[in-house]
Design an enzyme around this catalytic site. Sequence first.
Site, PDB file in Angstrom:
ATOM      1  N   HIS A  67     -68.208 -88.188 -14.404  1.00 21.96           N
ATOM      2  CA  HIS A  67     -68.797 -88.999 -15.476  1.00 21.96           C
ATOM      3  C   HIS A  67     -68.263 -88.589 -16.847  1.00 21.96           C
ATOM      4  O   HIS A  67     -68.132 -89.431 -17.737  1.00 21.96           O
ATOM      5  CB  HIS A  67     -70.327 -88.875 -15.480  1.00 21.96           C
ATOM      6  CG  HIS A  67     -71.010 -89.727 -14.471  1.00 21.96           C
ATOM      7  ND1 HIS A  67     -71.006 -91.104 -14.513  1.00 21.96           N
ATOM      8  CD2 HIS A  67     -71.767 -89.388 -13.396  1.00 21.96           C
ATOM      9  CE1 HIS A  67     -71.721 -91.578 -13.516  1.00 21.96           C
ATOM     10  NE2 HIS A  67     -72.189 -90.560 -12.811  1.00 21.96           N
ATOM     11  N   CYS A 100     -75.552 -93.353  -7.194  1.00 22.92           N
ATOM     12  CA  CYS A 100     -75.476 -93.000  -8.605  1.00 22.92           C
ATOM     13  C   CYS A 100     -76.542 -93.764  -9.365  1.00 22.92           C
ATOM     14  O   CYS A 100     -76.759 -94.959  -9.106  1.00 22.92           O
ATOM     15  CB  CYS A 100     -74.091 -93.353  -9.141  1.00 22.92           C
ATOM     16  SG  CYS A 100     -73.840 -92.939 -10.876  1.00 22.92           S
ATOM     17  N   HIS A 150     -69.097 -85.221  -8.697  1.00 23.98           N
ATOM     18  CA  HIS A 150     -69.626 -86.525  -9.085  1.00 23.98           C
ATOM     19  C   HIS A 150     -70.043 -86.510 -10.561  1.00 23.98           C
ATOM     20  O   HIS A 150     -69.682 -87.403 -11.329  1.00 23.98           O
ATOM     21  CB  HIS A 150     -70.816 -86.885  -8.191  1.00 23.98           C
ATOM     22  CG  HIS A 150     -71.476 -88.171  -8.548  1.00 23.98           C
ATOM     23  ND1 HIS A 150     -71.380 -89.292  -7.759  1.00 23.98           N
ATOM     24  CD2 HIS A 150     -72.268 -88.523  -9.596  1.00 23.98           C
ATOM     25  CE1 HIS A 150     -72.069 -90.277  -8.327  1.00 23.98           C
ATOM     26  NE2 HIS A 150     -72.620 -89.827  -9.443  1.00 23.98           N
ATOM     27  N   GLU A 151     -70.813 -85.488 -10.954  1.00 29.28           N
ATOM     28  CA  GLU A 151     -71.313 -85.431 -12.329  1.00 29.28           C
ATOM     29  C   GLU A 151     -70.188 -85.185 -13.330  1.00 29.28           C
ATOM     30  O   GLU A 151     -70.149 -85.802 -14.390  1.00 29.28           O
ATOM     31  CB  GLU A 151     -72.411 -84.375 -12.467  1.00 29.28           C
ATOM     32  CG  GLU A 151     -73.656 -84.658 -11.656  1.00 29.28           C
ATOM     33  CD  GLU A 151     -74.246 -86.044 -11.862  1.00 29.28           C
ATOM     34  OE1 GLU A 151     -74.118 -86.610 -12.973  1.00 29.28           O
ATOM     35  OE2 GLU A 151     -74.831 -86.569 -10.898  1.00 29.28           O
TER      36      GLU A 151
END
Length: 177
Positions: free
Chosen positions: A145, A99, A141-142
């Site tokens: 966030h 990341c 993953h994104e």
Amino acid sequence: MIRAVLRMGDPRLLQKSLPVAKFGTKELADLLADMRDTMAHLNGAGLAAPQIGVGLRVVIFGVTSNPRYPGIEPVPDTVLINPQITPLSNETEEGWEGCLSVPGMRGWVPRYRRLRYAGFDEHGKRFEREVEGFHARVVQHEVDHLDGVLYPMRTRDLTKFGFNDALFPDADLPPED
């Protein structure tokens, strides 16, 4: 413009992002241009707006060839705003993740193997895709966030989390899965 990427420990990375209310604005276009410049400069596979200090539900991702992720399948360049993710099964797989907000480190992270994601492009046009593998991993993953979740928070085995040079002393990056 290349923007500074917040690093793990910055409390802004732990906040839940707000939905985008207006599309086609200069502010949104400027944000996306900055995100693209920043992601390209750092060889990222994706970037979420909170990583550059903007608390909106906006992510970009895409990769064809990336030195940080050798041997991965291509992921189309995508702008995904106000995303929704629906797993297509309970099947998960673990894989190495890095990341831009956790530089120089990798972790072994479980993710849904197949999913559907939906959202809007920069013009407010709704779209959806069914994906699997690395593409599905990048999306999860994104989107994490946007909910204040960093991949180390999902790592189950801390013996598989650490600095790249310590985990893989004879390689630049993790081996392919």
